[in-house]
Design a protein around this motif. Structure first.
Motif, PDB file in Angstrom:
ATOM      1  N   LEU A 165      36.660 116.806  27.082  1.00  0.00           N
ATOM      2  CA  LEU A 165      36.999 115.388  26.940  1.00  0.00           C
ATOM      3  C   LEU A 165      36.091 114.528  27.809  1.00  0.00           C
ATOM      4  O   LEU A 165      35.596 113.476  27.366  1.00  0.00           O
ATOM      5  CB  LEU A 165      38.467 115.157  27.318  1.00  0.00           C
ATOM      6  N   SER A 172      29.323 109.737  24.572  1.00  0.00           N
ATOM      7  CA  SER A 172      29.487 108.673  23.580  1.00  0.00           C
ATOM      8  C   SER A 172      28.690 107.439  23.936  1.00  0.00           C
ATOM      9  O   SER A 172      28.535 106.532  23.118  1.00  0.00           O
ATOM     10  CB  SER A 172      30.971 108.308  23.441  1.00  0.00           C
ATOM     11  N   ILE A 322      33.033 108.622  17.509  1.00  0.00           N
ATOM     12  CA  ILE A 322      34.363 109.196  17.292  1.00  0.00           C
ATOM     13  C   ILE A 322      34.322 110.710  17.446  1.00  0.00           C
ATOM     14  O   ILE A 322      35.221 111.323  18.035  1.00  0.00           O
ATOM     15  CB  ILE A 322      34.886 108.800  15.900  1.00  0.00           C
ATOM     16  N   ILE A 325      34.258 111.808  21.240  1.00  0.00           N
ATOM     17  CA  ILE A 325      35.496 111.703  22.013  1.00  0.00           C
ATOM     18  C   ILE A 325      36.599 112.587  21.444  1.00  0.00           C
ATOM     19  O   ILE A 325      37.234 113.364  22.167  1.00  0.00           O
ATOM     20  CB  ILE A 325      35.959 110.233  22.073  1.00  0.00           C
ATOM     21  N   THR A 326      36.847 112.489  20.131  1.00  0.00           N
ATOM     22  CA  THR A 326      37.985 113.209  19.550  1.00  0.00           C
ATOM     23  C   THR A 326      37.769 114.715  19.557  1.00  0.00           C
ATOM     24  O   THR A 326      38.701 115.485  19.834  1.00  0.00           O
ATOM     25  CB  THR A 326      38.253 112.736  18.117  1.00  0.00           C
ATOM     26  N   TRP A 329      38.359 115.958  23.000  1.00  0.00           N
ATOM     27  CA  TRP A 329      39.786 115.998  23.298  1.00  0.00           C
ATOM     28  C   TRP A 329      40.456 117.189  22.606  1.00  0.00           C
ATOM     29  O   TRP A 329      41.286 117.877  23.195  1.00  0.00           O
ATOM     30  CB  TRP A 329      40.435 114.695  22.847  1.00  0.00           C
ATOM     31  N   LEU A 330      40.088 117.436  21.347  1.00  0.00           N
ATOM     32  CA  LEU A 330      40.694 118.534  20.596  1.00  0.00           C
ATOM     33  C   LEU A 330      40.378 119.887  21.231  1.00  0.00           C
ATOM     34  O   LEU A 330      41.256 120.748  21.349  1.00  0.00           O
ATOM     35  CB  LEU A 330      40.200 118.515  19.145  1.00  0.00           C
ATOM     36  N   TYR A 376      30.151 112.808  12.397  1.00  0.00           N
ATOM     37  CA  TYR A 376      31.252 113.334  13.202  1.00  0.00           C
ATOM     38  C   TYR A 376      30.866 114.663  13.852  1.00  0.00           C
ATOM     39  O   TYR A 376      31.051 114.852  15.058  1.00  0.00           O
ATOM     40  CB  TYR A 376      32.500 113.523  12.345  1.00  0.00           C
TER      41      TYR A 376
END
Length: 507
Positions: A165, A172, A322, A325-326, A329-330, A376
């Motif tokens: 994360l 980013s 996106i 970051i995502t 986090w995942l 992505y």
């Protein structure tokens, strides 16, 4: 007045006291990654570093038309400016790691900020493209190299549990910076011409010095698990200050310390896992670069308008953010935390599959989903590069390892766009160029996956053999020859060590 013996005794007593105090202070400062606190300031500093380096590098392409018009040169000669700055940034990444390791991360980033700012300011006075090659290409790229990999490595030292994360937020900055700086740079060129815009960018890049000031050093517990050789080198460095710099002994000490330091710093180069990662990075870097150069021309060639083609690049940049970051986090979630390596392979492989599908996409409604998907997973694997590197080499060697990994990006970044352009000129279509890039990224993913599969199979086989045999000692006889084989199973590498006897036939 003290005699020579008293002076020597006092000297060694003070010397031992100083070493003891320094060791005690190092033990106090040793800590585990805090996963927060000042670490978030490190993330913010790295975020700004990626804006001032990678985003500014991408925005240099906005100056192309101005450079072409002013210097009356063709596109090929003008395009070398972007290639040189990108190549030098990655090529000199190990230099940034060396400076930050031997001086400090703060000094390295501040020095890099000064060099990059000087290059941009001198570029505003350019009178030829060769002048821009040297100032905007080499000098600015060298400054970016001193900043980029050390800042990314600092994030890895401050985070363990939330590492993906933290890297996602920090990386980013490239996409967010491009999204914000692109229209700003275009406006600056309109208001102050390209010279004024470069001058203002030079002042903006000076913010790297502020970012460097945020990089507070931290000493981790594993930093003090170095071998005895490293302890000898540190002791010799302390003694070096008390010896005449002209003596032969001093020169030998300097050579020994340098050899010890470099040997320990780059010992990961002999690790088989890192060698496989390095080879895969070469193929991955070759495949990822050409799309950012040829997506707009390809869209125009299939009938998409200029505005819509530019919109595709905007989508690519936003979705890239996106993904940073995502996906970070995942992969920090408990269910995926132990499978970050697999997630990295998955992201690289899917980008390669997107490349293979691209020649069949002939309209805007089909190219928009492509931009979303590719953007992505591009952001996803960029976030996981330092995470995967840290899993292989450890946090202590992360700065040096990242320097080598980004160094390996240099040549593919330099040659892949011209090769793709040559394929387009030769075949008259973009199909061959996109297929080559796609297969290159898929091969990178398959290579890493195959290496991990072989390692897992070997580990399973060793465990099976360990269960069947006595782990301490097993005795076989072959005719009149008797011998024993000792098996030692390490809990990390699980390597089998056997003593072979001539004439032994296992059948």
């Amino acid at each position: 007045m003290p005699t020579g013996s008293h002076w020597a005794a006092n000297f060694f007593q003070d010397h031992n006291w100083a070493i003891g105090a320094m060791a005690k202070r190092n033990r106090v400062r040793s800590t585990s990654p805090p996963d927060g606190g000042w670490g978030w300031m490190i993330v913010a500093g790295c975020f700004l570093v990626t804006i001032c380096t990678r985003a500014v590098t991408r925005c240099i392409s906005i100056f192309f038309v101005e450079f072409q018009t002013y210097f009356t040169q063709d596109y090929a000669q003008t395009a070398w400016i972007h290639s040189i700055v990108d190549c030098v940034t990655m090529l000199c990444a190990p230099l940034g790691s060396v400076v930050s390791n031997h001086l400090s991360c703060q000094v390295g980033i501040m020095l890099g900020g000064l060099l990059a700012s000087t290059g941009l300011i001198l570029s505003s006075f350019a009178t030829s493209l060769k002048h821009l090659y040297l100032t905007l290409g080499v000098l600015t790229g060298l400054g970016f190299a001193l900043c980029y990999s050390p800042a990314i490595a600092m994030v890895g030292k401050y985070f363990s549990r939330r590492k993906a994360l933290a890297y996602g937020i920090a990386m980013s900055g490239s996409g967010i910076g491009t999204f914000i700086l692109a229209p700003v740079v275009h406006l600056l060129i309109e208001q102050f011409s390209w010279r004024g815009a470069l001058l203002i960018l030079g002042g903006f890049v000076l913010n790297l010095c502020v970012c460097g000031a945020l990089m507070r050093p931290i000493t981790l517990k594993e930093d003090h698990t170095a071998p005895e050789q490293d302890h000898i080198c540190r002791t010799q460095k302390q003694d070096f200050k008390r010896v005449s710099p002209c003596s032969t002994l001093t020169k030998k000490w300097v050579q020994t310390c340098l050899c010890c330091s470099l040997q320990q710093e780059y010992s990961f180069l002999l690790m088989s896992d890192f060698v496989v990662l390095a080879v895969s990075v070469l193929f991955m870097a070759y495949g990822c670069s050409p799309l950012f150069v040829y997506l707009v021309p390809y869209a125009l060639s299939v009938g998409v308008s200029h505005q819509q083609a530019a919109f595709l690049m905007s989508i690519l940049g936003v979705i890239d953010i996106i993904g940073n970051i995502t996906f970070g986090w995942l992969t920090d979630r408990r269910c995926l935390k132990n499978y970050r390596y697999v997630c990295y392979l998955f992201a690289v492989g899917l980008d390669g599959l997107c490349y293979l599908c691209l020649p069949m996409l002939q309209s805007l409604p089909l190219l928009v989903p492509f931009s979303c998907t590719f953007g992505y997973f591009d952001g996803a694997y960029v976030t996981l590069i330092p995470v995967v590197t840290a899993e292989i080499v450890g946090t202590t060697s992360l700065s040096s390892a990242l320097g080598v990994v980004y160094f390996l990006h240099a040549v593919p970044y330099l040659v892949s766009p011209p090769i793709a352009g040559w394929l387009v000129d030769t075949t008259g279509s973009y199909t061959a160029a996109f297929l080559l890039c796609g297969f290159s990224m898929i091969f990178s993913s398959v290579l890493l996956g195959f290496a991990r599969l072989v390692k897992k199979m070997k580990k399973t086989q060793l465990r099976f053999l360990a269960k069947e045999s006595d782990p301490k000692l097993q005795l076989w006889t072959n005719g009149s020859v008797a011998y024993s084989v000792a098996r030692e199973l390490d809990h990390k590498d699980e390597e089998s060590v056997a003593v072979a006897v001539p004439g032994y036939n296992p059948t």
